[in-house]
Motif scaffolding. Structure first.
Motif, short mmCIF file in Angstrom:
data_model
loop_
_atom_site.label_atom_id
_atom_site.label_comp_id
_atom_site.label_asym_id
_atom_site.label_seq_id
_atom_site.Cartn_x
_atom_site.Cartn_y
_atom_site.Cartn_z
N GLU A 18 0.84 -1.20 0.00
CA GLU A 18 0.00 0.00 0.00
C GLU A 18 0.87 1.24 0.00
OE1 GLU A 18 -2.96 1.78 -0.65
OE2 GLU A 18 -3.94 0.36 0.70
N GLY A 19 0.74 2.07 -1.03
CA GLY A 19 1.52 3.28 -1.14
C GLY A 19 2.93 3.06 -1.64
N GLY A 20 3.31 1.79 -1.84
CA GLY A 20 4.69 1.50 -2.25
C GLY A 20 4.80 0.83 -3.59
N GLY A 21 3.67 0.58 -4.24
CA GLY A 21 3.71 0.02 -5.58
C GLY A 21 3.94 -1.47 -5.61
N VAL A 22 4.34 -1.95 -6.78
CA VAL A 22 4.51 -3.37 -7.05
C VAL A 22 5.96 -3.67 -7.40
CG1 VAL A 22 3.87 -5.24 -8.64
CG2 VAL A 22 2.12 -3.67 -7.78
N SER A 23 6.45 -4.80 -6.90
CA SER A 23 7.80 -5.24 -7.22
C SER A 23 7.80 -6.76 -7.30
CB SER A 23 8.79 -4.78 -6.14
OG SER A 23 8.42 -5.30 -4.86
N VAL A 24 8.89 -7.32 -7.77
CA VAL A 24 9.05 -8.77 -7.85
C VAL A 24 9.61 -9.26 -6.52
CG1 VAL A 24 10.20 -10.68 -8.99
CG2 VAL A 24 9.37 -8.75 -10.34
N PHE A 25 8.90 -10.18 -5.89
CA PHE A 25 9.34 -10.76 -4.63
C PHE A 25 10.31 -11.91 -4.85
CE2 PHE A 25 8.68 -14.08 -1.38
CZ PHE A 25 9.09 -13.39 -0.24
N ARG A 26 10.02 -12.76 -5.83
CA ARG A 26 10.88 -13.92 -6.08
C ARG A 26 10.82 -14.28 -7.55
NH1 ARG A 26 9.66 -18.74 -2.25
NH2 ARG A 26 10.87 -17.41 -0.86
N SER A 27 11.99 -14.42 -8.16
CA SER A 27 12.08 -14.85 -9.56
C SER A 27 13.44 -15.51 -9.77
CB SER A 27 11.93 -13.66 -10.50
OG SER A 27 12.01 -14.08 -11.84
N PRO A 28 13.46 -16.75 -10.24
CA PRO A 28 12.32 -17.61 -10.57
C PRO A 28 11.65 -18.14 -9.30
CG PRO A 28 14.34 -18.83 -10.84
CD PRO A 28 14.76 -17.42 -10.54
N SER A 29 10.42 -18.57 -9.46
CA SER A 29 9.65 -19.05 -8.31
C SER A 29 9.28 -20.51 -8.43
CB SER A 29 8.36 -18.22 -8.18
OG SER A 29 7.51 -18.45 -9.30
N ASN A 30 9.89 -21.22 -9.39
CA ASN A 30 9.51 -22.60 -9.68
C ASN A 30 8.05 -22.70 -10.09
OD1 ASN A 30 12.00 -23.98 -9.29
ND2 ASN A 30 11.72 -23.86 -7.08
N PHE A 31 7.60 -21.69 -10.84
CA PHE A 31 6.21 -21.64 -11.31
C PHE A 31 5.24 -21.80 -10.13
CE2 PHE A 31 8.67 -22.87 -15.03
CZ PHE A 31 8.15 -22.04 -16.02
N SER A 32 5.45 -20.98 -9.12
CA SER A 32 4.60 -21.05 -7.92
C SER A 32 3.15 -20.78 -8.27
CB SER A 32 5.07 -20.02 -6.89
OG SER A 32 4.87 -18.71 -7.36
N ASN A 33 2.24 -21.41 -7.50
CA ASN A 33 0.81 -21.22 -7.66
C ASN A 33 0.24 -20.74 -6.34
OD1 ASN A 33 -1.95 -21.38 -8.18
ND2 ASN A 33 -1.80 -23.26 -9.34
N GLY A 34 -0.43 -21.60 -5.58
CA GLY A 34 -1.07 -21.19 -4.34
C GLY A 34 -0.09 -20.84 -3.24
N ASN A 35 -0.47 -19.84 -2.44
CA ASN A 35 0.33 -19.42 -1.29
C ASN A 35 -0.56 -19.25 -0.07
OD1 ASN A 35 3.09 -18.62 -2.60
ND2 ASN A 35 1.58 -17.56 -3.86
N THR A 36 0.03 -19.44 1.10
CA THR A 36 -0.65 -19.14 2.36
C THR A 36 0.41 -18.84 3.40
OG1 THR A 36 -2.42 -19.86 3.86
CG2 THR A 36 -0.76 -21.50 3.26
N ARG A 37 -0.02 -18.64 4.65
CA ARG A 37 0.92 -18.45 5.76
C ARG A 37 0.62 -19.49 6.83
NH1 ARG A 37 1.50 -12.36 7.83
NH2 ARG A 37 3.55 -13.12 8.47
N ASP A 38 1.66 -19.91 7.54
CA ASP A 38 1.42 -20.80 8.67
C ASP A 38 1.24 -19.97 9.94
OD1 ASP A 38 3.97 -20.02 9.54
OD2 ASP A 38 4.90 -21.97 9.13
N ARG A 39 1.06 -20.61 11.07
CA ARG A 39 0.73 -19.89 12.30
C ARG A 39 1.93 -19.15 12.88
NH1 ARG A 39 -4.87 -20.60 13.21
NH2 ARG A 39 -5.49 -21.65 11.29
N GLN A 40 3.10 -19.36 12.31
CA GLN A 40 4.28 -18.57 12.69
C GLN A 40 4.54 -17.44 11.69
OE1 GLN A 40 4.44 -22.19 12.76
NE2 GLN A 40 3.72 -21.78 14.85
N GLY A 41 3.64 -17.24 10.76
CA GLY A 41 3.75 -16.15 9.82
C GLY A 41 4.66 -16.40 8.65
N ARG A 42 5.01 -17.68 8.41
CA ARG A 42 5.91 -18.00 7.31
C ARG A 42 5.12 -18.29 6.03
NH1 ARG A 42 9.02 -22.50 10.85
NH2 ARG A 42 6.79 -23.02 11.14
#
Length: 302
Positions: A59-83
């Motif tokens: 928010e307010g900071g725009g868009v950037s690439v977090f990870r590339s290559p990502s091994n063609f990542s699809n679904g993402n979530t977080r675990d209870r430790q925030g990972r």
């Protein structure tokens, strides 16, 4: 309201805010998927599968690439430790990104054979990781690497939090896809998107009762999606299911009634609740990332 919502049932009126609209936050992807909100960082991550990268919106900071290559990542979530927990089509595995940035492999095989192409994932409060494993990432080279299936089918799997053991939770799917728990975690919802490659294939969400030991029972059809597919979905604190569809996001009541829609100009793949109050719906739809504020709050800690 007509710019953002279609009210089908009076129950949806409380969620359809009258002074909001669907915002396009970013475009230029080839197939946007797997949004996940990181409230502590004020950012959203999502996958751009064919471009083999994970994107980041701030928010307010725009868009950037977090990870590339990502091994063609699809679904993402977080675990209870925030990972970050990610399904990787290319490597045919489920991984966890640790707080220091290193990547841990949670599952890449079952009974000595490679998984198909893990698609979507959710983490239960007991730490167990549940994921779907259709073949979309090995059917062509567009969203992964064309390969032969090694498993005997397309299943839903559970990774035990203590032992790391991978077991089959459900084995009667054509192409299992989106997955999410009810707010009390007593129901596991799983989509079947077999209609993507077979005209008479399933395009519905099923509901399973979850035992304390982690076994599933039931599996009746909760809702049939028309038009489109339940590629990905999430629940709000009232137990409503907000799912992707061909004309936007469909909202189903806890008893399976279609009560309303968020209208989106591109085919929707997935969604996530975010923002400080978890009342902002982030929507990945084909080439773009959209958002809209709603009168609901997303369930779960993340």
């Amino acid at each position: 309201m007509d710019r953002a919502f279609e009210i089908i049932d009076e129950r949806f009126k409380r969620y359809a805010l009258g002074n909001v609209f669907v915002e396009r936050l970013h475009t230029g992807m080839r197939w946007a998927e797997g949004p996940v909100w990181f409230g502590d960082a004020g950012q959203l991550l999502w996958s751009d599968i064919p471009n083999n990268r994970i994107m980041r919106w701030v928010e307010g900071g725009g868009v950037s690439v977090f990870r590339s290559p990502s091994n063609f990542s699809n679904g993402n979530t977080r675990d209870r430790q925030g990972r970050l927990v990610t399904c990787e089509h290319g490597a045919r595995r489920v991984t966890r990104t640790e707080h220091d940035g290193t990547v841990t492999v949670l599952a890449d095989s079952y009974q000595g054979r490679r998984l198909n192409s893990p698609n979507d994932v959710v983490v239960k409060s007991d730490g167990s990781v549940w994921f779907t494993d259709p073949p979309y990432g090995i059917l062509t080279d567009y969203e992964g690497h064309r390969s032969e299936m090694e498993q005997d089918g397309c299943h839903v799997y559970r990774i035990d939090a203590e032992t790391g053991q991978v077991t089959v939770a459900a084995d009667d799917f054509d192409k299992p896809n989106g997955i999410a728990f009810s707010p009390d975690e007593q129901i596991l919802y799983v989509a079947d998107t077999g209609a993507s490659h077979r005209k008479d294939g399933p395009h519905h969400i099923r509901a399973f009762a979850v035992s304390q030991s982690g076994t599933l029972s039931g599996g009746e059809v909760f809702a049939t999606i028309q038009p489109g597919l339940a590629d990905g979905f999430r629940l709000d604190t009232d137990g409503n299911v907000w799912t992707s569809a061909g004309d936007g996001v469909h909202c189903y009541s806890p008893n399976g009634d279609l009560i309303g829609k968020v209208l989106v100009p591109e085919v929707v793949s997935n969604l996530a609740f975010g923002g400080p109050k978890r009342n902002r719906l982030f929507i990945t739809a084909t080439t773009s990332l959209y958002s809209v504020y709603v009168g609901a709050n997303g369930a779960g800690p993340f």
